[in-house]
Design an enzyme around this catalytic site. Structure first.
Site, PDB file in Angstrom:
ATOM      1  CD  GLU A  91      -2.718   1.090   2.600  1.00  0.00           C
ATOM      2  OE1 GLU A  91      -2.225   0.599   3.629  1.00  0.00           O
ATOM      3  OE2 GLU A  91      -3.862   1.560   2.567  1.00  0.00           O
ATOM      4  CE  LYS A 163      -7.707   0.484   3.797  1.00  0.00           C
ATOM      5  NZ  LYS A 163      -6.746   1.364   4.492  1.00  0.00           N
ATOM      6  CB  CYS A 204      -4.121  -1.805   4.527  1.00  0.00           C
ATOM      7  SG  CYS A 204      -3.206  -1.360   6.017  1.00  0.00           S
TER       8      CYS A 204
HETATM    9  O1  LIG Z   1      -2.589   6.857   4.382  1.00  0.00           O
HETATM   10  C1  LIG Z   1      -1.705   6.300   3.758  1.00  0.00           C
HETATM   11  O2  LIG Z   1      -0.640   6.854   3.437  1.00  0.00           O
HETATM   12  C2  LIG Z   1      -1.897   4.880   3.362  1.00  0.00           C
HETATM   13  N1  LIG Z   1      -2.942   4.244   4.065  1.00  0.00           N
HETATM   14  C3  LIG Z   1      -2.756   3.649   5.216  1.00  0.00           C
HETATM   15  O3  LIG Z   1      -1.686   3.624   5.759  1.00  0.00           O
HETATM   16  C4  LIG Z   1      -3.948   2.996   5.826  1.00  0.00           C
HETATM   17  C5  LIG Z   1      -4.932   4.035   6.179  1.00  0.00           C
HETATM   18  S1  LIG Z   1      -4.337   5.351   7.215  1.00  0.00           S
HETATM   19  N2  LIG Z   1      -3.526   2.223   6.965  1.00  0.00           N
HETATM   20  C6  LIG Z   1      -4.191   1.180   7.402  1.00  0.00           C
HETATM   21  O4  LIG Z   1      -5.222   0.775   6.885  1.00  0.00           O
HETATM   22  C7  LIG Z   1      -3.550   0.496   8.605  1.00  0.00           C
HETATM   23  C8  LIG Z   1      -4.382  -0.617   9.190  1.00  0.00           C
HETATM   24  C9  LIG Z   1      -3.796  -1.124  10.456  1.00  0.00           C
HETATM   25  O5  LIG Z   1      -2.696  -0.795  10.844  1.00  0.00           O
HETATM   26  C10 LIG Z   1      -4.578  -2.073  11.282  1.00  0.00           C
HETATM   27  O6  LIG Z   1      -5.643  -2.548  10.838  1.00  0.00           O
HETATM   28  O7  LIG Z   1      -4.129  -2.366  12.390  1.00  0.00           O
END
Ligand SMILES: O=C(O)CNC(=O)[C@H](CS)NC(=O)CCC(=O)C(=O)O
Length: 329
Positions: A91, A163, A204
């Site tokens: 990702e 997503k 993710c």
């Molecule tokens: O925003 C960005 O740069 C890229 N996207 C992410 O990093 C995303 C959304 S903030 N992260 C997750 O989904 C982490 C999930 C996780 O860590 C869990 O389910 O425990």
């Protein structure tokens, strides 16, 4: 004869052992068995044995599109020369911003210059790419879609998945995330055929919602679940491998989980630990270091998928429990 694991051992199925390739040293770290084959030889061997090679990448993306592209190019070439037919990038492979709002600023449509660059890379290296978590421009300047893009070896976009589950979580002992403040959620469940089998596309945080994976397996016929991720360090340490292995076991699919790893900037650190897991739940690909940049490869064995599904016939034994109607909490 019914299976009884108390009395008889679980089915032992011959498997290929994982190879781990370190970048940039280019040294092959081989687990237990040497694999001195060229890419072409490896591909031919894989075909003959009803299997095909895949690779999963691990990297630390930063707020520099060109630097991330250079890293991805190196990893793509490593994967192609290891004989992989598909490389999965994590990702946010192309960009991780240092400040809130940065990722919306770099968002582009799928026919924009960034995705074109990655499509050319797939074509030049003759390999399919799973580009999970591309910042695709949304319906206005303040929003993007977190889009998983599948590109074939001719550089054509074959499929896109946006997503569905957005990470709006106050991580215990960590930061507050509110992905929905800048991201439009997807609605569609997407699977697509590829030379390495039928791919179930997720991203993710989707990993925590098993009903998506159940649909991909039992309604869309997925054989490999792709989970490009940027798990937080705190939640990754507690849950990452367990959730991935559970999804592999309960769907009887391979799981390829490419991970962002290590420190991206002052504020942000990812768990890493890129994994490839087989349908029995065994980890068959893992880098030697949880946060290093590199790839791990494994062979997808179609007869192994069939064998696991035959021995544990859950597809036939599922009962029509109406989950959504009964969930009122
Ligand atoms: O925003 C960005 O740069 C890229 N996207 C992410 O990093 C995303 C959304 S903030 N992260 C997750 O989904 C982490 C999930 C996780 O860590 C869990 O389910 O425990």
């Amino acid at each position: 004869m019914p299976l009884c694991f108390h009395l008889t051992p679980p089915p032992v199925i011959p498997r290929k052992l994982p190879i781990t390739v370190d970048v940039p040293s280019r040294s092959l770290t081989v687990n237990l068995r040497a694999f001195p084959l060229s890419g072409e030889q490896a591909a031919a061997a894989a075909m003959a044995s009803n299997s095909v090679r895949v690779a999963a990448a691990q990297m630390t993306s930063v707020n520099d599109l060109a630097a991330n592209f250079a890293t991805c190019s190196r990893l793509v070439k490593e994967a192609a020369s290891a004989g992989a037919k598909l490389l999965c990038l994590p990702e946010s492979f192309s960009y991780i911003g240092a400040r809130d709002g940065d990722s919306v600023k770099v968002a582009e449509p799928l026919d924009g210059p960034i995705m074109k660059q990655y499509c050319s890379l797939a074509r030049e290296s003759g390999i399919w790419l799973s580009l999970g978590g591309f910042q695709e421009r949304g319906c206005d300047d303040a929003h993007l879609c977190n889009t998983h893009v599948i590109v074939d070896d001719g550089g054509n976009i074959r499929s896109t998945y946006r997503k569905i589950h957005l990470f709006d979580v106050d991580v215990p002992g960590g930061r507050v995330y509110k992905e929905s403040s800048f991201t439009e959620a997807g609605k569609d469940v997407v699977a697509v055929d590829s030379p390495v089998g039928r791919l179930g596309l997720t991203v993710c945080y989707d990993l925590r919602f098993p009903e998506l994976y159940q649909q991909l397996r039992f309604q869309h016929g997925a054989q490999i679940m792709l989970v490009p991720s940027a798990f937080t360090k705190i939640t990754g340490e507690a849950h990452w491998e367990i959730l991935l292995r559970a999804r592999a076991i309960e769907t009887q699919c391979y799981v390829i989980a490419s991970a962002q790893a290590g420190q991206h900037n002052e504020k942000r650190e990812s768990h890493g630990e890129t994994l490839i897991i087989d349908p029995w739940g065994t980890v068959v690909g893992r880098l030697p270091d949880r946060t290093s940049t590199g790839i791990t490869v494994a062979d997808i064995d179609f007869s192994f998928i069939d064998s696991v599904r035959t021995k544990l016939p859950i597809a036939k034994q599922r009962q029509p429990i109406e989950f959504w109607k009964s969930s009122s909490l």
